[in-house]
Scaffold this motif. Structure first.
Motif, PDB file in Angstrom:
ATOM      1  N   UNK A   1      -2.294  30.000 -51.331  1.00  0.00           N
ATOM      2  CA  UNK A   1      -0.989  29.465 -50.949  1.00  0.00           C
ATOM      3  C   UNK A   1      -0.892  28.000 -51.319  1.00  0.00           C
ATOM      4  N   UNK A   2       0.294  27.580 -51.742  1.00  0.00           N
ATOM      5  CA  UNK A   2       0.571  26.157 -51.907  1.00  0.00           C
ATOM      6  C   UNK A   2       1.145  25.660 -50.588  1.00  0.00           C
ATOM      7  N   UNK A   3       0.475  24.673 -50.022  1.00  0.00           N
ATOM      8  CA  UNK A   3       0.906  24.062 -48.762  1.00  0.00           C
ATOM      9  C   UNK A   3       0.658  22.564 -48.897  1.00  0.00           C
ATOM     10  N   UNK A   4       1.632  21.782 -48.571  1.00  0.00           N
ATOM     11  CA  UNK A   4       1.474  20.334 -48.634  1.00  0.00           C
ATOM     12  C   UNK A   4       1.404  19.762 -47.229  1.00  0.00           C
ATOM     13  N   UNK A   5       0.362  19.001 -46.967  1.00  0.00           N
ATOM     14  CA  UNK A   5       0.237  18.354 -45.666  1.00  0.00           C
ATOM     15  C   UNK A   5       1.388  17.378 -45.430  1.00  0.00           C
ATOM     16  N   UNK A   6       1.938  16.840 -46.497  1.00  0.00           N
ATOM     17  CA  UNK A   6       3.000  15.832 -46.379  1.00  0.00           C
ATOM     18  C   UNK A   6       4.402  16.404 -46.543  1.00  0.00           C
ATOM     19  N   UNK A   7       4.567  17.340 -47.473  1.00  0.00           N
ATOM     20  CA  UNK A   7       5.915  17.862 -47.770  1.00  0.00           C
ATOM     21  C   UNK A   7       6.278  19.093 -46.952  1.00  0.00           C
ATOM     22  N   UNK A   8       5.282  19.821 -46.462  1.00  0.00           N
ATOM     23  CA  UNK A   8       5.552  21.011 -45.640  1.00  0.00           C
ATOM     24  C   UNK A   8       4.666  21.004 -44.389  1.00  0.00           C
ATOM     25  N   UNK A   9       4.793  19.984 -43.553  1.00  0.00           N
ATOM     26  CA  UNK A   9       3.886  19.883 -42.392  1.00  0.00           C
ATOM     27  C   UNK A   9       4.027  21.036 -41.396  1.00  0.00           C
TER      28      UNK A   9
ATOM     29  N   UNK B   1      -7.204  32.056 -38.243  1.00  0.00           N
ATOM     30  CA  UNK B   1      -8.248  32.842 -37.582  1.00  0.00           C
ATOM     31  C   UNK B   1      -7.693  34.179 -37.086  1.00  0.00           C
ATOM     32  N   UNK B   2      -6.481  34.178 -36.554  1.00  0.00           N
ATOM     33  CA  UNK B   2      -5.844  35.403 -36.088  1.00  0.00           C
ATOM     34  C   UNK B   2      -5.632  36.388 -37.244  1.00  0.00           C
ATOM     35  N   UNK B   3      -5.365  35.858 -38.435  1.00  0.00           N
ATOM     36  CA  UNK B   3      -5.186  36.718 -39.614  1.00  0.00           C
ATOM     37  C   UNK B   3      -6.516  37.247 -40.141  1.00  0.00           C
ATOM     38  N   UNK B   4      -7.628  36.801 -39.591  1.00  0.00           N
ATOM     39  CA  UNK B   4      -8.935  37.309 -39.999  1.00  0.00           C
ATOM     40  C   UNK B   4      -9.690  36.412 -40.963  1.00  0.00           C
ATOM     41  N   UNK B   5      -9.122  35.242 -41.275  1.00  0.00           N
ATOM     42  CA  UNK B   5      -9.845  34.336 -42.170  1.00  0.00           C
ATOM     43  C   UNK B   5     -11.093  33.807 -41.482  1.00  0.00           C
TER      44      UNK B   5
ATOM     45  N   UNK C   1      -6.356  17.698 -42.539  1.00  0.00           N
ATOM     46  CA  UNK C   1      -5.358  18.214 -41.597  1.00  0.00           C
ATOM     47  C   UNK C   1      -5.729  19.642 -41.205  1.00  0.00           C
ATOM     48  N   UNK C   2      -6.145  20.460 -42.175  1.00  0.00           N
ATOM     49  CA  UNK C   2      -6.573  21.820 -41.853  1.00  0.00           C
ATOM     50  C   UNK C   2      -7.728  21.796 -40.860  1.00  0.00           C
ATOM     51  N   UNK C   3      -8.701  20.936 -41.107  1.00  0.00           N
ATOM     52  CA  UNK C   3      -9.862  20.847 -40.210  1.00  0.00           C
ATOM     53  C   UNK C   3      -9.461  20.383 -38.811  1.00  0.00           C
ATOM     54  N   UNK C   4      -8.435  19.563 -38.725  1.00  0.00           N
ATOM     55  CA  UNK C   4      -7.967  19.097 -37.420  1.00  0.00           C
ATOM     56  C   UNK C   4      -7.246  20.198 -36.648  1.00  0.00           C
ATOM     57  N   UNK C   5      -6.723  21.192 -37.374  1.00  0.00           N
ATOM     58  CA  UNK C   5      -5.919  22.238 -36.741  1.00  0.00           C
ATOM     59  C   UNK C   5      -6.675  23.531 -36.455  1.00  0.00           C
ATOM     60  N   UNK C   6      -7.901  23.671 -36.951  1.00  0.00           N
ATOM     61  CA  UNK C   6      -8.667  24.898 -36.731  1.00  0.00           C
ATOM     62  C   UNK C   6     -10.152  24.574 -36.624  1.00  0.00           C
ATOM     63  N   UNK C   7     -10.864  25.450 -35.923  1.00  0.00           N
ATOM     64  CA  UNK C   7     -12.319  25.313 -35.857  1.00  0.00           C
ATOM     65  C   UNK C   7     -13.007  26.075 -36.991  1.00  0.00           C
TER      66      UNK C   7
ATOM     67  N   UNK D   1       4.859  24.206 -42.103  1.00  0.00           N
ATOM     68  CA  UNK D   1       4.155  25.326 -42.718  1.00  0.00           C
ATOM     69  C   UNK D   1       2.651  25.119 -42.623  1.00  0.00           C
ATOM     70  N   UNK D   2       2.207  23.912 -42.855  1.00  0.00           N
ATOM     71  CA  UNK D   2       0.775  23.583 -42.752  1.00  0.00           C
ATOM     72  C   UNK D   2       0.253  23.944 -41.363  1.00  0.00           C
ATOM     73  N   UNK D   3       0.989  23.542 -40.345  1.00  0.00           N
ATOM     74  CA  UNK D   3       0.588  23.809 -38.969  1.00  0.00           C
ATOM     75  C   UNK D   3       0.572  25.311 -38.687  1.00  0.00           C
ATOM     76  N   UNK D   4       1.629  26.010 -39.059  1.00  0.00           N
ATOM     77  CA  UNK D   4       1.728  27.447 -38.791  1.00  0.00           C
ATOM     78  C   UNK D   4       0.644  28.229 -39.527  1.00  0.00           C
ATOM     79  N   UNK D   5       0.460  27.936 -40.818  1.00  0.00           N
ATOM     80  CA  UNK D   5      -0.515  28.676 -41.610  1.00  0.00           C
ATOM     81  C   UNK D   5      -1.927  28.453 -41.067  1.00  0.00           C
ATOM     82  N   UNK D   6      -2.256  27.208 -40.797  1.00  0.00           N
ATOM     83  CA  UNK D   6      -3.622  26.883 -40.376  1.00  0.00           C
ATOM     84  C   UNK D   6      -3.929  27.379 -38.972  1.00  0.00           C
ATOM     85  N   UNK D   7      -3.020  27.202 -38.050  1.00  0.00           N
ATOM     86  CA  UNK D   7      -3.304  27.648 -36.686  1.00  0.00           C
ATOM     87  C   UNK D   7      -3.320  29.176 -36.578  1.00  0.00           C
TER      88      UNK D   7
END
Length: 161
Positions: free
Chosen positions: A36-44, A55-59, A75-81, A46-52
């Motif tokens: 997926x293309x996700x921008x921490x700055x241009x799509x924050x 784990x629920x999606x099985x990644x 930002x991804x590391x800040x939003x997930x373990x 989406x970044x939050x939704x995808x990353x949080x």
């Protein structure tokens, strides 16, 4: 189609030229992934939704590639373990050093395992993800062992001109 185990995200479509090597390596190992293309700055948002939701999606692991300010992995590391593997993209102005330093200089408590700039980092991030997944998955371990054996055989069979 198998449920994705690895999430491959990049800050821009231009990063695909490099990140296709991550995808090719995961394909060669038979590891399912989503990209997926996700921008921490241009799509924050989406970044939050995808990353949080990762784990629920099985990644089990996220590979994040970005250039310039290269905040995507952090930002991804800040939003997930989940483990986050960072691939700095080569940039025009500083040849990727800006990206590398942005990823590697994370504050204590928010780790990003950072790889080499560009194609070598893209391949090694996929192999590192495979190594982590192989700890609990026999078929992935075999695929990774076979990959490494093939690398060794290629060197042993190499002939100089």
């Amino acid at each position: 189609m198998a449920k994705p185990l690895v999430g491959v995200i990049m800050g821009s479509t231009s990063d695909w030229e490099t990140m296709q090597h991550t995808a090719q390596t995961l394909d060669a190992l038979g590891i399912p992934y989503e990209k997926r293309v996700i921008s921490a700055h241009r799509t924050p948002q989406l970044m939050h939704e995808w990353t949080t939701g990762a784990e629920t999606r099985g990644l089990k692991v996220i590979i994040a590639a970005a250039g310039g300010a290269a905040h995507l992995a952090g930002v991804a590391a800040a939003l997930t373990a989940l483990p986050v593997l960072g691939v700095p993209m080569e940039s025009a102005s500083l040849k990727g050093m800006d990206s590398l330093l942005s990823m590697v200089q994370m504050p204590a408590g928010i780790p990003v395992a950072t790889f080499a700039i560009g194609k070598p980092g893209a391949i090694n991030a996929a192999l590192f993800a495979a190594a982590m997944l192989a700890l609990g998955d026999g078929p992935i371990k075999k695929a990774l062992d076979d990959y490494r054996t093939a690398q060794t055989d290629k060197v042993l069979k190499a002939q100089l001109p």
